[in-house]
Design an enzyme around this catalytic site. Structure first.
Site, PDB file in Angstrom:
ATOM      1  CE  LYS A 134      28.249 -58.651  75.563  1.00  0.00           C
ATOM      2  NZ  LYS A 134      29.083 -57.734  75.841  1.00  0.00           N
TER       3      LYS A 134
ATOM      4  CE  LYS B  54      21.120 -55.221  72.966  1.00  0.00           C
ATOM      5  NZ  LYS B  54      22.154 -54.882  74.192  1.00  0.00           N
TER       6      LYS B  54
ATOM      7  CE  LYS C  96      28.491 -52.623  69.152  1.00  0.00           C
ATOM      8  NZ  LYS C  96      29.796 -51.879  69.673  1.00  0.00           N
TER       9      LYS C  96
HETATM   10  P1  TYM Z   1      27.737 -50.821  73.737  1.00  0.00           P
HETATM   11  O1  TYM Z   1      29.120 -50.332  73.091  1.00  0.00           O
HETATM   12  O2  TYM Z   1      27.022 -51.727  73.423  1.00  0.00           O
HETATM   13  O3  TYM Z   1      26.653 -49.569  73.157  1.00  0.00           O
HETATM   14  C1  TYM Z   1      26.958 -48.021  73.315  1.00  0.00           C
HETATM   15  C2  TYM Z   1      25.595 -47.248  73.747  1.00  0.00           C
HETATM   16  O4  TYM Z   1      24.531 -47.497  72.718  1.00  0.00           O
HETATM   17  C3  TYM Z   1      23.635 -47.856  73.358  1.00  0.00           C
HETATM   18  N1  TYM Z   1      22.615 -48.908  72.400  1.00  0.00           N
HETATM   19  C4  TYM Z   1      21.337 -48.705  72.211  1.00  0.00           C
HETATM   20  N2  TYM Z   1      20.504 -47.764  72.234  1.00  0.00           N
HETATM   21  C5  TYM Z   1      19.356 -47.723  71.527  1.00  0.00           C
HETATM   22  N3  TYM Z   1      18.973 -48.939  70.957  1.00  0.00           N
HETATM   23  C6  TYM Z   1      19.860 -50.014  70.722  1.00  0.00           C
HETATM   24  N4  TYM Z   1      19.324 -51.064  69.871  1.00  0.00           N
HETATM   25  C7  TYM Z   1      20.943 -49.916  71.293  1.00  0.00           C
HETATM   26  N5  TYM Z   1      22.249 -50.824  71.287  1.00  0.00           N
HETATM   27  C8  TYM Z   1      23.119 -49.855  71.859  1.00  0.00           C
HETATM   28  C9  TYM Z   1      24.014 -48.354  74.555  1.00  0.00           C
HETATM   29  O5  TYM Z   1      22.890 -48.561  75.569  1.00  0.00           O
HETATM   30  C10 TYM Z   1      25.278 -47.622  74.908  1.00  0.00           C
HETATM   31  O6  TYM Z   1      24.550 -46.353  75.668  1.00  0.00           O
HETATM   32  N6  TYM Z   1      28.611 -51.560  78.364  1.00  0.00           N
HETATM   33  C11 TYM Z   1      28.640 -50.256  77.471  1.00  0.00           C
HETATM   34  C12 TYM Z   1      29.829 -49.632  77.224  1.00  0.00           C
HETATM   35  C13 TYM Z   1      30.252 -48.890  78.446  1.00  0.00           C
HETATM   36  C14 TYM Z   1      29.829 -47.828  79.170  1.00  0.00           C
HETATM   37  C15 TYM Z   1      30.812 -47.400  80.203  1.00  0.00           C
HETATM   38  C16 TYM Z   1      28.565 -47.024  78.824  1.00  0.00           C
HETATM   39  C17 TYM Z   1      31.590 -49.178  79.150  1.00  0.00           C
HETATM   40  N7  TYM Z   1      31.511 -48.423  80.145  1.00  0.00           N
HETATM   41  C18 TYM Z   1      30.474 -46.394  81.035  1.00  0.00           C
HETATM   42  C19 TYM Z   1      28.447 -45.958  79.743  1.00  0.00           C
HETATM   43  C20 TYM Z   1      29.364 -45.530  80.799  1.00  0.00           C
HETATM   44  C21 TYM Z   1      28.283 -51.032  76.242  1.00  0.00           C
HETATM   45  O7  TYM Z   1      28.366 -52.168  76.053  1.00  0.00           O
HETATM   46  O8  TYM Z   1      27.597 -50.235  75.314  1.00  0.00           O
END
Ligand code: TYM
Length: 334
Positions: A114, A197, A200
């Site tokens: 990022k 992957k 967004k």
């Molecule tokens: P975020 O918002 O990017 O994504 C949310 C969840 O979706 C999963 N994910 C995917 N799984 C499979 N294939 C994909 N292409 C894909 N894109 C996204 C992510 O692995 C995630 O589980 N840092 C985290 C948010 C967060 C969080 C936390 C998660 C903040 N605090 C505490 C767990 C526990 C994030 O950016 O997820």
């Protein structure tokens, strides 16, 4: 017997969750809520590590919460809440930052990606400390399980390292959490660029959003990148596009990749795409429609979020109180 705790979260950084969020995490969240005392968070503090337009952030936070509910998170079983409603997240993050090495934080691959995209000056200190805030999100709830997609593995490792470090320095305080990553849906790929992957920030044409109109989803799936071989078969390395479509079908329909391969024998990619579209719409249309219904009554949605925040605050304050005591802060008089 009391159930073990579970925590997970998603960023409200877009007007919709996508198929990767849904298959990689949300489906599993709904399944796990019966066996765990679950906390599901909309991580708005994380979202502002990149610029957000205020009115849009507010709307996206409600849209994200509505999709959790519409996908089957039950507010009576699980605590559904917004991160900024629980001040302990930022408070514990500060404590954990003092235990995190500068180099350690700099090695986080999501930060490197990022910040490279944004440029060194545009990348904020918040983006740098993002994984430490995530560790605080998790550790406050003493969870055994954290269901996420593959891309969160490194952040979970840091969380475990910080928990162990705190425990060995100040005495047993935190439960060491386990990432729960389902192999089949750990990574859903971009339809246009099936080696990356689904995300967004990727190509909008390669991204299937839950809140998209069905006609738009049809367009995107019909124009998914495949290959010239013409045979429906799973081979991630040589046939990433076709394998991704088979993986999506299998994850939703519950049919094994082997039985799907047999089913599509002698048929082309057109037939595969038609069926993938059918199963995808079957899964996400009801979620989209229910989410829209929930969004029509934002006051009721906010009431549910307040209820979740009360439950979350209770657990989070308890953990933070122990942490503050262990590190030597004098108790605050109330
Ligand atoms: P975020 O918002 O990017 O994504 C949310 C969840 O979706 C999963 N994910 C995917 N799984 C499979 N294939 C994909 N292409 C894909 N894109 C996204 C992510 O692995 C995630 O589980 N840092 C985290 C948010 C967060 C969080 C936390 C998660 C903040 N605090 C505490 C767990 C526990 C994030 O950016 O997820």
């Amino acid at each position: 017997m009391t159930k073990p705790n579970l925590l997970s979260g998603m960023q409200p950084s877009a007007g919709s969750l996508h198929l990767g969020n849904y298959l990689g995490a949300l489906v599993n969240w709904t399944k796990m809520q019966d066996d765990y005392n679950a906390f599901y968070c909309v991580v708005d503090l994380h979202a502002i590590t990149v610029p957000q337009e205020p009115a849009q952030l507010r709307q996206n936070t409600r849209i994200t919460a509505a999709q959790y509910l519409a996908a089957g998170i039950n507010e009576n079983k699980s605590a559904l809440f917004v991160q900024s409603h629980v001040p302990a997240h930022a408070q514990l993050a500060w404590v954990l930052m003092t235990l995190t090495g500068f180099g350690e934080a700099g090695r986080m691959t999501q930060f490197k990606d990022k910040s490279q995209k944004a440029g060194a000056d545009a990348a904020s200190v918040g983006l740098f400390t993002y994984p430490v805030l995530q560790a605080a999100d998790i550790l406050l709830y003493q969870p055994k399980a954290v269901p996420v997609g593959e891309d969160q593995r490194q952040h979970l490792e840091l969380t475990r390292d910080l928990a162990n470090r705190f425990n060995s320095r100040f005495g047993e305080t935190f439960v060491i959490p386990e990432a729960v990553i389902l192999k089949e849906t750990a990574k859903i790929y971009d339809l246009q660029n099936p080696e990356a992957k689904m995300s967004k920030s990727g190509d909008p044409k390669g991204l299937v959003n839950i809140m998209d109109e069905s006609s738009l989803i049809a367009k995107k799936i019909k124009s998914a990148v495949t290959d010239l071989d013409g045979v429906v078969r799973f081979d991630r390395e040589n046939k990433p596009g076709v394998s991704n479509l088979l993986g999506i079908h299998s994850a939703i329909s519950g049919q094994s990749v082997e039985s799907l391969t047999a089913h599509f024998e002698g048929q082309g990619y057109g037939a595969l795409k038609t069926e993938v579209l059918e199963v995808v719409l079957g899964a996400i249309e009801p979620i989209r429609d229910r989410a829209n219904e929930l969004l029509a009554d934002p006051a009721e949605l906010d009431r549910l979020l307040a209820k979740g925040a009360a439950k979350a605050n209770e657990q989070a304050e308890k953990t933070l109180g122990i942490v503050y005591d262990r590190i030597g802060f004098i108790p605050a008089r109330r």
